[in-house]
Design a protein around this motif. Structure first.
Motif, short mmCIF file in Angstrom:
data_model
loop_
_atom_site.label_atom_id
_atom_site.label_comp_id
_atom_site.label_asym_id
_atom_site.label_seq_id
_atom_site.Cartn_x
_atom_site.Cartn_y
_atom_site.Cartn_z
N ILE A 31 30.69 42.16 47.61
CA ILE A 31 30.33 42.35 46.20
C ILE A 31 30.90 43.68 45.66
CG2 ILE A 31 28.10 43.44 46.65
CD1 ILE A 31 27.01 41.89 44.22
N LEU A 32 31.06 44.67 46.53
CA LEU A 32 31.62 45.95 46.12
C LEU A 32 33.10 45.83 45.73
CD1 LEU A 32 30.00 48.30 48.80
CD2 LEU A 32 29.26 47.91 46.44
N THR A 33 33.76 44.78 46.21
CA THR A 33 35.16 44.56 45.89
C THR A 33 35.31 43.85 44.55
OG1 THR A 33 35.72 44.44 48.23
CG2 THR A 33 37.31 43.50 46.69
N TRP A 34 34.54 42.77 44.34
CA TRP A 34 34.76 41.96 43.14
C TRP A 34 33.95 42.40 41.92
CZ3 TRP A 34 30.61 39.52 41.05
CH2 TRP A 34 29.57 39.14 41.87
N LEU A 35 32.79 43.00 42.11
CA LEU A 35 31.95 43.35 40.97
C LEU A 35 32.60 44.35 40.00
CD1 LEU A 35 29.26 42.76 39.62
CD2 LEU A 35 28.26 44.63 40.93
N PRO A 36 33.29 45.38 40.50
CA PRO A 36 33.93 46.31 39.55
C PRO A 36 35.03 45.65 38.70
CG PRO A 36 33.76 47.31 41.70
CD PRO A 36 33.37 45.88 41.87
N HIS A 37 35.56 44.51 39.15
CA HIS A 37 36.63 43.82 38.43
C HIS A 37 36.12 42.59 37.69
CE1 HIS A 37 39.31 46.45 40.63
NE2 HIS A 37 38.75 46.05 41.76
N TYR A 38 34.81 42.43 37.61
CA TYR A 38 34.23 41.26 36.95
C TYR A 38 34.47 41.35 35.44
CZ TYR A 38 30.86 37.69 35.67
OH TYR A 38 30.26 36.56 35.18
N HIS A 39 34.92 40.25 34.85
CA HIS A 39 35.20 40.19 33.41
C HIS A 39 33.96 39.70 32.67
CE1 HIS A 39 39.42 40.99 34.03
NE2 HIS A 39 39.44 40.05 34.96
N LYS A 40 33.53 40.45 31.68
CA LYS A 40 32.34 40.08 30.91
C LYS A 40 32.52 38.75 30.19
CE LYS A 40 30.68 44.77 30.25
NZ LYS A 40 30.35 45.84 29.32
N ARG A 41 33.74 38.36 29.92
CA ARG A 41 33.98 37.09 29.23
C ARG A 41 33.58 35.89 30.10
NH1 ARG A 41 38.83 35.23 31.40
NH2 ARG A 41 40.14 36.88 32.21
N LEU A 42 33.44 36.10 31.40
CA LEU A 42 33.02 35.03 32.31
C LEU A 42 31.51 34.89 32.40
CD1 LEU A 42 35.47 35.69 35.28
CD2 LEU A 42 35.65 33.93 33.53
N LEU A 43 30.77 35.84 31.84
CA LEU A 43 29.32 35.87 31.98
C LEU A 43 28.65 34.61 31.43
CD1 LEU A 43 26.90 37.47 32.98
CD2 LEU A 43 26.78 38.55 30.73
N GLY A 44 29.06 34.16 30.27
CA GLY A 44 28.47 32.96 29.68
C GLY A 44 28.66 31.73 30.55
N ALA A 45 29.89 31.55 31.03
CA ALA A 45 30.18 30.41 31.91
C ALA A 45 29.42 30.52 33.22
CB ALA A 45 31.68 30.33 32.16
N ASP A 46 29.32 31.72 33.76
CA ASP A 46 28.58 31.91 35.02
C ASP A 46 27.10 31.65 34.84
OD1 ASP A 46 30.86 32.46 36.46
OD2 ASP A 46 30.62 34.64 36.39
N LEU A 47 26.54 32.08 33.71
CA LEU A 47 25.12 31.81 33.44
C LEU A 47 24.87 30.32 33.28
CD1 LEU A 47 24.17 34.74 31.04
CD2 LEU A 47 23.45 34.41 33.41
N LEU A 48 25.77 29.61 32.60
CA LEU A 48 25.65 28.16 32.46
C LEU A 48 25.74 27.48 33.83
CD1 LEU A 48 25.37 25.66 30.69
CD2 LEU A 48 27.86 25.69 30.41
N ALA A 49 26.68 27.90 34.65
CA ALA A 49 26.81 27.34 35.99
C ALA A 49 25.55 27.60 36.81
CB ALA A 49 28.03 27.92 36.69
N GLY A 50 25.00 28.80 36.68
CA GLY A 50 23.77 29.13 37.39
C GLY A 50 22.61 28.27 36.94
N LEU A 51 22.52 28.00 35.65
CA LEU A 51 21.46 27.14 35.11
C LEU A 51 21.60 25.72 35.64
CD1 LEU A 51 19.07 26.79 33.17
CD2 LEU A 51 20.74 26.25 31.40
N ILE A 52 22.81 25.20 35.65
CA ILE A 52 23.06 23.84 36.15
C ILE A 52 22.71 23.74 37.63
CG2 ILE A 52 24.88 22.15 36.64
CD1 ILE A 52 26.19 23.10 33.99
N VAL A 53 23.13 24.72 38.41
CA VAL A 53 22.81 24.71 39.84
C VAL A 53 21.30 24.79 40.05
CG1 VAL A 53 23.02 26.06 41.97
CG2 VAL A 53 25.04 25.61 40.59
N THR A 54 20.62 25.61 39.27
CA THR A 54 19.17 25.74 39.39
C THR A 54 18.47 24.42 39.11
OG1 THR A 54 19.28 28.07 38.77
CG2 THR A 54 17.15 26.99 38.53
#
Length: 131
Positions: free
Chosen positions: A11-34
């Motif tokens: 997580i220390l490798t990828w988190l600093p390079h995480y793009h905020k524009r992906l947050l909406g899609a990731d939250l939707l994916a998390g909701l679907i998986v839940t």
């Protein structure tokens, strides 16, 4: 030291390079998986002869741990049908389903299995460092 931390905590490798524009899609994916994981984990717990709430715990913790230590972006972790069946089969000869002893045996079985996997992972890392 920093590279060693990144090796064991991806997580220390990828988190600093995480793009905020992906947050909406990731939250939707998390909701679907839940929505999919909740009934599935409840059913797997019952299949193993455990209280349904145990399935919820078994589906939440792996997600959180894998967030810190996981290396794949597309790996599903958590309870699966074959493990539920094997747990039920292994514990049926130890204690009666639904008893406190059955639940304790399931906890011990999961700790032993997890411990063996951690040891095997550490041994594999040790051997790959030697090679």
């Amino acid at each position: 030291m920093e590279s060693m931390l990144k090796r064991y905590l991806p997580i220390l490798t990828w988190l600093p390079h995480y793009h905020k524009r992906l947050l909406g899609a990731d939250l939707l994916a998390g909701l679907i998986v839940t929505v999919m994981v909740i009934p599935q984990s409840l059913a797997y717990a019952l299949l193993a002869g455990l209280p349904a709430v145990v399935g919820l715990y078994a589906s939440i913790l792996p997600q959180l741990v894998y967030t810190l230590f996981g290396t794949s972006k597309t790996l599903a972790v958590g309870p699966v049908a074959i493990i539920a069946l094997m747990t039920g089969a292994a514990l049926s000869s130890v204690a009666a389903t639904g008893t406190e002893t059955y639940l304790q045996a399931a906890l011990i079985l999961s700790l032993l299995s997890g411990g063996m996997l951690v040891i095997m992972g550490l041994l594999k890392m040790g051997f790959s460092a030697i090679s």
